[in-house]
Scaffold this motif. Structure first.
Motif, mmCIF file in Angstrom:
data_model
loop_
_atom_site.group_PDB
_atom_site.id
_atom_site.type_symbol
_atom_site.label_atom_id
_atom_site.label_comp_id
_atom_site.label_asym_id
_atom_site.label_seq_id
_atom_site.Cartn_x
_atom_site.Cartn_y
_atom_site.Cartn_z
ATOM 1 N N UNK A 1 24.688 -77.966 -37.349
ATOM 2 C CA UNK A 1 23.738 -79.050 -37.529
ATOM 3 C C UNK A 1 24.436 -80.377 -37.322
ATOM 4 N N UNK A 2 23.625 -81.353 -36.944
ATOM 5 C CA UNK A 2 24.138 -82.709 -36.779
ATOM 6 C C UNK A 2 23.197 -83.693 -37.458
ATOM 7 N N UNK A 3 23.713 -84.883 -37.727
ATOM 8 C CA UNK A 3 22.921 -85.951 -38.330
ATOM 9 C C UNK A 3 22.507 -86.921 -37.238
ATOM 10 N N UNK A 4 21.234 -87.326 -37.287
ATOM 11 C CA UNK A 4 20.711 -88.279 -36.305
ATOM 12 C C UNK A 4 19.722 -89.215 -36.985
ATOM 13 N N UNK A 58 19.119 -79.195 -35.644
ATOM 14 C CA UNK A 58 19.692 -77.926 -35.212
ATOM 15 C C UNK A 58 19.556 -77.880 -33.695
ATOM 16 N N UNK A 59 20.619 -77.448 -33.017
ATOM 17 C CA UNK A 59 20.615 -77.459 -31.543
ATOM 18 C C UNK A 59 20.934 -76.077 -30.989
ATOM 19 N N UNK A 60 20.592 -75.907 -29.723
ATOM 20 C CA UNK A 60 20.878 -74.660 -29.030
ATOM 21 C C UNK A 60 20.012 -73.524 -29.538
ATOM 22 N N UNK A 61 20.545 -72.314 -29.515
ATOM 23 C CA UNK A 61 19.756 -71.150 -29.915
ATOM 24 C C UNK A 61 19.313 -71.225 -31.378
ATOM 25 N N UNK A 78 14.366 -80.881 -35.322
ATOM 26 C CA UNK A 78 14.592 -81.576 -36.589
ATOM 27 C C UNK A 78 14.162 -80.620 -37.690
ATOM 28 N N UNK A 79 15.123 -80.269 -38.573
ATOM 29 C CA UNK A 79 14.850 -79.264 -39.602
ATOM 30 C C UNK A 79 14.923 -79.814 -41.024
ATOM 31 N N UNK A 80 15.276 -81.096 -41.167
ATOM 32 C CA UNK A 80 15.350 -81.681 -42.502
ATOM 33 C C UNK A 80 15.383 -83.190 -42.452
ATOM 34 N N UNK A 81 14.831 -83.801 -43.503
ATOM 35 C CA UNK A 81 14.902 -85.258 -43.678
ATOM 36 C C UNK A 81 15.946 -85.521 -44.755
ATOM 37 N N UNK A 82 16.912 -86.356 -44.437
ATOM 38 C CA UNK A 82 18.064 -86.590 -45.321
ATOM 39 C C UNK A 82 17.721 -87.603 -46.406
#
Length: 100
Positions: A1-4, A58-61, A78-82
């Motif tokens: 996962x990454x933050x954006x 979340x990226x890719x597969x 986008x799977x979550x709000x921080x």
């Protein structure tokens, strides 16, 4: 996962049928110091994120590992709000501070 950070939305009226009804967001990824990186990415939104919110991507597969995503051609989701991000006891982001 990454933050954006959510920088905008992308509207596409003509798209793959499995993507009908999917909201797309324009994102900029965030580095460990809280700075926005130069590149942008489009991601499908599964959580109802809004402008200027920081989100988990979340990226890719892994972006297709949701019950509704298995048959969709997604590369980023986008799977979550921080709510908060801290690094070494330094607060980088707090959602409630954004609303001030």
């Amino acid at each position: 996962m990454q933050i954006a950070k959510v920088c905008g939305t992308v509207v596409s009226t003509q798209k793959e049928p499995s993507l009908q009804g999917v909201k797309f967001l324009l994102l900029q990824f965030v580095d460990v110091e809280g700075n926005l990186l130069a590149d942008y990415e489009v991601a499908a939104d599964s959580v109802g994120a809004g402008l200027d919110e920081w989100v988990l991507v979340s990226r890719g597969s892994a972006a297709r590992q949701t019950p509704s995503g298995e048959s969709r051609p997604l590369d980023a989701l986008v799977i979550g709000i921080i709510d908060t991000v801290s690094v070494e006891n330094l607060m980088l982001y707090r959602k409630r501070d954004q609303d001030r």
